[in-house]
Every structure is written in structure tokens, then in C-alpha cells.
Design an enzyme around this catalytic site. Structure first.
Site, PDB file in Angstrom:
ATOM      1  CG  ASP A 110     -10.735  -2.077   5.216  1.00  0.00           C
ATOM      2  OD1 ASP A 110     -11.666  -1.891   6.050  1.00  0.00           O
ATOM      3  OD2 ASP A 110     -11.176  -2.461   4.119  1.00  0.00           O
ATOM      4  CE  LYS A 162      -4.257  -0.876  -0.332  1.00  0.00           C
ATOM      5  NZ  LYS A 162      -5.331   0.075  -0.962  1.00  0.00           N
TER       6      LYS A 162
END
Ligand SMILES: Cc1ncc(COP(=O)(O)O)c(C=O)c1O
Length: 405
Positions: free
Chosen positions: A139, A91
Site C-alpha cells: 500500500d 515499516k
């Protein structure tokens, strides 16, 4: 590793498969309207910028020869993102890169200077960057990436998490200096909170989820993700995958991967199989209905990074043409596969969301009907993406110790 085909959990796993009849034919060119959102030039720029970061190094590509043999496949590759910048997931390639570009633009608009990443890291423009706040919802992994980018490039960060995000994950973001707020509800609700908070405070929303009119950061983030595919192709030494199993949350990663391969390999591109938890299958549902469709998340999946009920609009537009198959998998496969990889050769530290693509591949191979439907055979070279390592250490430890089935 234990024989997956003979391992009951894979053979018994509840799978759903949707073949995307709307997928572009092999010889189709990338449509111009998609090229604007997934531009090869933007991917090149992201690679150029990110590979210049201080501690950049490509994530490993492991070849799982034993598994390939047991599955009756030609090769199985696992692109291991567990070591990415010490954050444990791919990410950072997206979230931190978006923060870098945000700050470069802010500095340019304030004083006309073209700041480089090393200058931002050195705090050269701190008087400007200290006034910037990047806001997001997460998340876990995207927020951690944005927080890391904010710390590294010297701006502020505010993150909204939902009820299901573990305290360990929240702690990782706070340790990077982010202000973390927990809201009631699920991921989609945390995104609404983040968007509103950014608007009220005049801050910048750095979300990986594009909605109508919100496309700029998601586009940059997907360009950042393409770095991992660029590495993977280089690491395959001229071999080319025939299939890619890629996880879908809001769809940004899968869209980036599918579009990169379409641009790079054209008619020789692999079959792209998007994998989601059955508890959060918004891309699967969108493909089934032929339009972006939300699903209600009634129970959180163990694949925390994929617990999204709404698709990213730009990602969906790309996947509706560039993805060939959509598959859902049950949670039961995850912990056993994590243990299997942790004890296998090579030894892989793979997190709950990280193993989802490989789990789908192993389950499909253990069920002839699905293996056939996905065109998997002894000539197949399958690329899976290990998108995260142990991003929640506590949970990872519990799973390895067998405390979590
Ligand atoms: C580890 C991991 N893998 C895959 C994904 C899916 O990415 P996307 O939401 O862009 O589909 C996520 C999203 O957070 C993630 O954290």
C-alpha cells in the site's frame, strides 16, 4: 489542542466495537504453538541487529497530557514513528530487516560466510547480493521499507502497487531504486501479482502477509516490528500501559505488539484494541466470525496503510487470542485529527494511517457507551502508536491546508 470530548466529530463518529470473547484469560501463558511464530529469541535478535544499523535511534514517545485530561484518562502516550530511518513509518523495522536476513541466508548458502549488516551495507558481498531480487506488494510503506533495505544492503527490488496507491508514494519507492509496477485492482490483487512474478522469475517474495505455507518472512517482519514496543516500554520509565490502541491492516503490527506484551508482561499486560477503517475491516470481521475472513474493498480508505481486505494468517492466529477488542472508525476523523496534532503541543507530524489508533481512543472517550465498554477511566494509561508521519507529502500538505476534509 481542542477539547476532543467536546469536539463534535469524535462524539458523533460511527464506531463499531467487538469484544473478543475468545481472548486468552489474563493469567494464561503464551501457547507453545504461538511462541514458535512470535518467539522472544527472534524478537531479541531483531532488536540486536536493527539497533546496530548505522542510523538507528529509538522513535520518540510523546506524552499527550492535555488530551489525557480532556478525555478523562490517566495518561495518553503516542509512540511517534514519523522519524524512523527517514522513511516516515515503522515499516523499515520489518521490511528492511527481512531483506537483511534474506541476503545473509543467500550469502551463507553460496559461500558459507556469515555476513553482518555493516558488511552488507559496505557491499562486501555484492557479487552475491546483486543477483538477488526482493519482490513485494504494498500500500506504500512496506514497499518503501523493502526498497530501502534493498538499496542499503545492495540487492534489487521489484514492487507491485495497486490502483489506489498515490504517485507520490510510488515515486518514493522508485527514488530508492525499486522497479515499481502498477496493477489494476486492490492490495490483495497486487499481492497475487507479486507472488506470481516472484515465482516465475525465481525471485524472493518478501511479503508482510502470511498465507498457508508462506510464513517465514512475515514472521521475521513481525519480529522486526517488536523493536518499537521494546523501545516504548523502556521509554515509559517503569509505568505500564493499561490499554494499547494499535492499527490493523493485515494484522502483522497488531499481532507483534500483542504478543510482545503478552510475553513481557504476562498477566499485567494491557488490553489490546485493534483499530481498522470501517472500509477495510478484515480483522474485525474475522473476530466477529471467529475465523479468518476477507472483506471486499469497494472504496479506498484515507488510511491507505490499512486498506487490506485479507488478514495475514499468522497474525490472525495470534490476534484471535491476544487481542481483546476490535474497533472500526470512519475516515472523517482522520484529517481533523492530523491538523489538531500538527498544531498541538507537542507538535506532531502524523500521517493518515498513523493517527488511526489515537482517533479511535478519542472517539471512544467522547462516547460514554464505548468508553465504558473499553474500560477506559481516570486510571487508564493508554498507549497509541503513531505508525507514520507524512509519508505522502502532497496529501499531508493538502490536509493541513484544509483542502481535504
Ligand atoms: C503506517 C501503517 N500503519 C499500520 C499498518 C498496519 O500494519 P499491518 O498491515 O501489519 O497490520 C501499516 C501497513 O502497511 C502502515 O503502513
Amino acid at each position: 489542542m481542542n477539547a476532543p470530548a467536546g469536539n463534535g466529530i469524535f462524539a458523533r463518529a460511527r464506531l463499531r466495537h467487538h469484544a473478543n470473547r475468545a481472548a486468552a484469560p489474563a493469567d494464561a501463558h503464551v501457547p507453545e504453538k504461538l511462541r514458535e511464530d512470535f518467539s522472544p529469541a527472534a524478537n531479541q535478535k531483531a532488536l540486536h541487529e536493527i539497533s546496530a544499523w548505522r542510523d538507528y535511534r529509538p522513535g520518540d514517545l510523546a506524552e499527550l497530557g492535555q488530551l489525557a485530561k480532556e478525555c478523562g484518562l490517566g495518561a495518553v502516550y503516542y509512540k511517534d514513528e514519523s522519524g524512523r530511518f527517514g522513511l516516515g513509518s515503522f515499516k523499515a523495522l520489518g521490511g528492511a530487516y527481512a531483506v537483511q536476513v534474506l541476503l545473509q541466508r543467500e550469502i551463507f548458502s553460496k559461500c558459507g560466510a556469515r555476513a553482518t549488516a555493516p558488511e552488507l551495507e559496505a557491499g562486501k558481498y555484492r557479487e552475491h547480493t546483486a543477483r538477488v531480487t526482493a519482490v513485494t506488494a504494498t500500500d506504500g510503506n512496506h514497499g518503501r521499507a523493502v526498497a530501502w533495505g534493498a538499496k542499503r544492503f545492495n540487492c534489487n527490488c521489484r514492487i507491485f502497487i495497486h490502483a489506489g496507491v498515490s504517485e507520490a508514494r510510488a515515486g518514493e519507492m522508485r527514488a530508492l531504486g525499486a522497479e515499481v509496477e502498477r496493477i489494476d485492482g486492490n492490495y490483495d490483487r497486487s499481492l497475487e501479482f507479486a507472488a506470481r512474478a516472484a515465482e516465475v522469475a525465481g525471485n524472493h517474495l518478501v511479503s508482510d502477509t502470511s498465507t498457508a505455507g508462506y510464513t517465514e518472512f512475515p514472521r521475521l517482519i513481525m519480529a522486526g516490528y517488536s523493536v518499537l514496543m521494546s523501545e516504548a516500554l523502556a521509554q515509559m520509565n517503569g509505568a505500564r500501559p493499561t490499554h494499547v490502541f494499535v492499527q490493523g491492516g493485515v494484522g502483522g503490527l497488531a499481532a507483534s505488539v500483542a504478543m510482545f506484551l503478552w510475553e513481557q508482561l504476562g498477566a499485567a499486560r494491557p488490553r489490546v484494541i485493534v483499530v481498522e477503517p470501517e472500509l477495510a475491516a478484515c480483522l474485525f470481521e474475522s473476530a466477529r466470525r471467529g475465523r479468518p475472513s476477507a472483506v471486499e474493498i469497494t472504496r479506498e480508505t484515507i488510511m491507505a496503510g490499512l486498506s487490506c481486505g485479507e488478514v495475514s494468517l499468522l497474525a490472525w492466529r495470534a490476534l484471535s487470542l491476544a487481542a481483546h477488542d476490535f474497533v472500526t472508525i470512519p475516515d472523517e476523523l482522520i484529517a481533523p485529527l492530523m491538523r489538531m496534532l500538527a498544531r498541538g503541543e507537542p507538535r506532531l507530524e502524523a500521517g493518515e494511517t498513523g493517527v488511526a489508533g489515537l482517533a479511535a481512543c478519542l472517539a471512544a472517550c467522547a462516547q460514554p457507551e464505548f468508553k465504558n465498554a473499553l474500560g477506559l477511566d481516570a486510571k487508564s494509561r493508554v498507549l497509541t502508536i503513531g505508525t507514520e508521519g507524512a509519508t505522502d507529502r502532497e496529501l499531508y500538505g493538502a490536509i493541513l491546508a484544509g483542502k481535504n476534509p
